[in-house]
Design a protein around this motif. Structure first.
Motif, PDB file in Angstrom:
ATOM      1  N   GLU A  38       0.828  -1.215   0.000  1.00  4.06           N
ATOM      2  CA  GLU A  38       0.000   0.000   0.000  1.00  4.06           C
ATOM      3  C   GLU A  38       0.857   1.258   0.000  1.00  4.06           C
ATOM      4  N   VAL A  39       1.941   1.246   0.761  1.00  6.34           N
ATOM      5  CA  VAL A  39       2.858   2.387   0.762  1.00  6.34           C
ATOM      6  C   VAL A  39       3.462   2.545  -0.636  1.00  6.34           C
ATOM      7  N   ALA A  40       3.838   1.424  -1.240  1.00  4.44           N
ATOM      8  CA  ALA A  40       4.406   1.476  -2.590  1.00  4.44           C
ATOM      9  C   ALA A  40       3.392   2.027  -3.589  1.00  4.44           C
ATOM     10  N   TYR A  41       2.132   1.673  -3.425  1.00  5.92           N
ATOM     11  CA  TYR A  41       1.094   2.116  -4.372  1.00  5.92           C
ATOM     12  C   TYR A  41       0.753   3.596  -4.207  1.00  5.92           C
ATOM     13  N   TRP A  42       0.559   4.062  -2.978  1.00  3.35           N
ATOM     14  CA  TRP A  42       0.046   5.410  -2.733  1.00  3.35           C
ATOM     15  C   TRP A  42       1.119   6.478  -2.565  1.00  3.35           C
ATOM     16  N   THR A  43       2.378   6.103  -2.412  1.00  5.18           N
ATOM     17  CA  THR A  43       3.437   7.086  -2.178  1.00  5.18           C
ATOM     18  C   THR A  43       4.522   6.971  -3.243  1.00  5.18           C
ATOM     19  N   PRO A  44       5.387   7.972  -3.323  1.00  5.86           N
ATOM     20  CA  PRO A  44       6.491   7.885  -4.282  1.00  5.86           C
ATOM     21  C   PRO A  44       7.680   7.053  -3.792  1.00  5.86           C
ATOM     22  N   LEU A  45       7.579   6.432  -2.616  1.00  5.57           N
ATOM     23  CA  LEU A  45       8.691   5.630  -2.104  1.00  5.57           C
ATOM     24  C   LEU A  45       8.961   4.441  -3.019  1.00  5.57           C
ATOM     25  N   ILE A  46      10.244   4.102  -3.145  1.00  5.27           N
ATOM     26  CA  ILE A  46      10.610   2.994  -4.016  1.00  5.27           C
ATOM     27  C   ILE A  46      10.206   1.661  -3.380  1.00  5.27           C
ATOM     28  N   SER A  47      10.040   0.674  -4.229  1.00  4.70           N
ATOM     29  CA  SER A  47       9.684  -0.655  -3.768  1.00  4.70           C
ATOM     30  C   SER A  47      10.479  -1.658  -4.594  1.00  4.70           C
ATOM     31  N   PRO A  48      11.099  -2.639  -3.979  1.00  3.86           N
ATOM     32  CA  PRO A  48      11.099  -2.882  -2.538  1.00  3.86           C
ATOM     33  C   PRO A  48      11.900  -1.809  -1.790  1.00  3.86           C
ATOM     34  N   PHE A  49      11.491  -1.585  -0.556  1.00  3.50           N
ATOM     35  CA  PHE A  49      12.164  -0.623   0.309  1.00  3.50           C
ATOM     36  C   PHE A  49      12.996  -1.450   1.284  1.00  3.50           C
ATOM     37  N   LEU A  51      17.129  -2.108   3.237  1.00  6.03           N
ATOM     38  CA  LEU A  51      18.052  -1.329   4.079  1.00  6.03           C
ATOM     39  C   LEU A  51      18.815  -0.278   3.282  1.00  6.03           C
ATOM     40  N   GLU A  52      19.209  -0.603   2.063  1.00  2.00           N
ATOM     41  CA  GLU A  52      19.916   0.384   1.244  1.00  2.00           C
ATOM     42  C   GLU A  52      18.982   1.541   0.898  1.00  2.00           C
ATOM     43  N   ALA A  53      17.737   1.243   0.573  1.00  2.67           N
ATOM     44  CA  ALA A  53      16.756   2.301   0.297  1.00  2.67           C
ATOM     45  C   ALA A  53      16.558   3.169   1.535  1.00  2.67           C
ATOM     46  N   ALA A  54      16.530   2.554   2.719  1.00  2.00           N
ATOM     47  CA  ALA A  54      16.371   3.301   3.963  1.00  2.00           C
ATOM     48  C   ALA A  54      17.562   4.228   4.193  1.00  2.00           C
ATOM     49  N   ARG A  55      18.774   3.741   3.922  1.00  6.51           N
ATOM     50  CA  ARG A  55      19.967   4.588   4.082  1.00  6.51           C
ATOM     51  C   ARG A  55      19.910   5.807   3.156  1.00  6.51           C
ATOM     52  N   VAL A  56      19.550   5.572   1.904  1.00  6.59           N
ATOM     53  CA  VAL A  56      19.447   6.659   0.921  1.00  6.59           C
ATOM     54  C   VAL A  56      18.347   7.633   1.336  1.00  6.59           C
ATOM     55  N   TYR A  57      17.217   7.103   1.780  1.00  6.72           N
ATOM     56  CA  TYR A  57      16.086   7.926   2.201  1.00  6.72           C
ATOM     57  C   TYR A  57      16.469   8.826   3.378  1.00  6.72           C
ATOM     58  N   LEU A  58      17.136   8.264   4.368  1.00  6.18           N
ATOM     59  CA  LEU A  58      17.557   9.034   5.535  1.00  6.18           C
ATOM     60  C   LEU A  58      18.580  10.106   5.143  1.00  6.18           C
ATOM     61  N   LYS A  59      19.507   9.755   4.285  1.00  8.85           N
ATOM     62  CA  LYS A  59      20.508  10.723   3.817  1.00  8.85           C
ATOM     63  C   LYS A  59      19.824  11.885   3.086  1.00  8.85           C
ATOM     64  N   ARG A  60      18.877  11.584   2.209  1.00  9.53           N
ATOM     65  CA  ARG A  60      18.161  12.637   1.478  1.00  9.53           C
ATOM     66  C   ARG A  60      17.299  13.479   2.412  1.00  9.53           C
ATOM     67  N   ALA A  61      16.700  12.844   3.407  1.00 12.35           N
ATOM     68  CA  ALA A  61      15.890  13.593   4.381  1.00 12.35           C
ATOM     69  C   ALA A  61      16.766  14.608   5.113  1.00 12.35           C
ATOM     70  N   ARG A  62      17.946  14.203   5.497  1.00 10.11           N
ATOM     71  CA  ARG A  62      18.863  15.106   6.199  1.00 10.11           C
ATOM     72  C   ARG A  62      19.318  16.237   5.281  1.00 10.11           C
ATOM     73  N   GLU A  63      19.616  15.918   4.032  1.00  8.97           N
ATOM     74  CA  GLU A  63      20.039  16.945   3.073  1.00  8.97           C
ATOM     75  C   GLU A  63      18.925  17.954   2.825  1.00  8.97           C
TER      76      GLU A  63
END
Length: 180
Positions: A38-49, A51-63
């Protein structure tokens, strides 16, 4: 966002929630929350999400926070276990308009977390940041998100739907606006 909002640790309390910044210890929890169909369908987050996706996501959030573009906070009840995310994004230059986004992990849905988090973020955006107008852009057909918007004090506007494309899908985004 203004620079004084961007610097230092951000923690917001209200409506039985503690919204806090993501930290490196949350990467596994992020996978559990965001690697969901559902998160993959309704949001722009990549799937599968993963650990590497989480690291990139956190880095971009901080930037993005450092650049004054976005504030992304983990939704918790006690400042510890993340149950979802709420974010505040500038929609243009200055503080005239901003959008709020949100997602709650499947194990935590049905508890009013999203609407409460949106209320807390709305208060922060209007009172602390000084945003003039707050919007939600919700895909037509996303009944759960529309219910969150209504519960948080937002109303569907008469603005024409915004066409968009995400992950190969054509979207029709409806604009909801905060009306105190």
């Amino acid at each position: 966002m203004t620079s004084d909002v961007v610097t230092g640790e951000l923690r917001l309390d209200g409506h039985g929630l503690v919204l806090r910044e993501w930290d490196d210890g949350d990467l596994t929890a992020m996978v559990g929350l965001f690697d969901d169909p559902e998160v993959a369908y309704w949001t722009p987050l990549i799937s599968p999400f993963d650990l590497e996706a989480a690291r990139v996501y956190l880095k971009r959030a901080r930037e993005r926070r450092a650049a004054g573009q976005r504030v992304q906070l983990a939704i918790t009840v006690d400042g510890l276990e993340p149950m979802g995310e709420v974010l505040l994004m500038r929609s243009g230059t200055g503080l005239e308009v901003a959008e709020i986004g949100y997602s709650v992990g499947v194990a935590y849905r049905g508890r009013g977390l999203a609407s409460r988090a949106v209320r807390v973020m709305t208060g922060f955006a209007l009172g602390t940041v000084g945003i003039g107008r707050l919007l939600l852009e919700i895909e037509a057909g996303n009944a759960a998100s529309a219910a969150v918007a209504r519960a948080a004090g937002y109303h569907l506007t008469d603005a024409p739907p915004i066409p968009a494309e995400e992950k190969g899908r054509t979207l029709s985004l409806q604009t909801w606006e905060y009306a105190p």
